[in-house]
Design a protein around this motif. Structure first.
Motif, mmCIF file in Angstrom:
data_model
loop_
_atom_site.group_PDB
_atom_site.id
_atom_site.type_symbol
_atom_site.label_atom_id
_atom_site.label_comp_id
_atom_site.label_asym_id
_atom_site.label_seq_id
_atom_site.Cartn_x
_atom_site.Cartn_y
_atom_site.Cartn_z
ATOM 1 N N ARG A 1 0.827 -1.210 0.000
ATOM 2 C CA ARG A 1 0.000 0.000 0.000
ATOM 3 C C ARG A 1 0.864 1.264 0.000
ATOM 4 O O ARG A 1 1.817 1.373 0.767
ATOM 5 N N GLU A 2 0.531 2.205 -0.872
ATOM 6 C CA GLU A 2 1.139 3.550 -0.911
ATOM 7 C C GLU A 2 2.595 3.559 -0.398
ATOM 8 O O GLU A 2 2.920 4.242 0.573
ATOM 9 N N ASN B 1 5.118 4.986 -1.393
ATOM 10 C CA ASN B 1 5.749 6.314 -1.336
ATOM 11 C C ASN B 1 5.502 6.988 0.008
ATOM 12 O O ASN B 1 6.274 7.847 0.443
ATOM 13 N N ILE B 2 4.420 6.589 0.697
ATOM 14 C CA ILE B 2 4.099 7.174 2.008
ATOM 15 C C ILE B 2 4.578 6.260 3.139
ATOM 16 O O ILE B 2 5.179 6.717 4.115
#
Ligand code: DQA
Length: 161
Positions: free
Chosen positions: A17-18, A20-21
């Protein structure tokens, strides 16, 4: 001394999940690192992840009389759950809140943590390393508690003399 690590909704999706975050690490990888730290420091550790608010409340309640410290990432429930906050307040076990991302830097709805005010501390924005910092923080809390208990025991011996 025993630490229970509680992970909230969607954290089972870490590594997918995400990224980049939340970074590339999977939850199992983060837990493996924490387990290693626990073994090195002679601490007992248990892990729990749930996508359900009530299950998280139940797990916090089960810590009563069992765990000495809780490390929790309530994930999205951080911003909404009075029930999780009340459970943390009820058990009165030193609790550290961890967020991989810096919630204060993100959307406004993430700026408020309903749970942080009943925790001993909050670690944000350090990615997976935040969990390691929480382990170090918890060992510090444990040594402060044990030093305090020793001082209290000494005072009561002196008072009786
Ligand atoms: C999170 C931040 C929350 O706002 C979000 O809902 C999560 C993860 C974090 O670790 O950065 O699921 O708790």
């Amino acid at each position: 001394m025993k630490i229970v690590v509680i992970q909230g909704p969607n954290l089972n999706m870490l590594g997918h999940r995400e990224k980049n975050i939340y970074g590339p690490m999977k939850l199992e990888e983060i837990h493996a690192q924490m387990k290693h730290f626990a073994e090195q420091n002679k601490l007992e550790i248990e892990f729990f992840q749930s996508n359900l608010e009530g299950e998280i409340v139940d797990r916090i309640q089960e810590c009563l009389g069992d765990a000495n410290g809780i490390i929790i990432n309530p994930a999205a429930y951080t911003h909404t759950s009075i029930a999780i906050r009340d459970a943390i307040a009820a058990v009165q076990i030193p609790t550290l809140e961890v967020h991989l991302s810096n919630i204060h830097q993100r959307e406004e709805f993430r700026h408020t943590s309903l749970t942080a005010p009943v925790c001993a501390g909050q670690i944000v924005g350090m990615g997976a390393f935040g969990y390691h910092l929480a382990m170090v923080g918890m060992t510090q809390i444990f040594s402060e508690i044990s030093a305090m208990k020793q001082a209290q025991a000494q005072q009561s011996v002196q008072a009786q003399a």
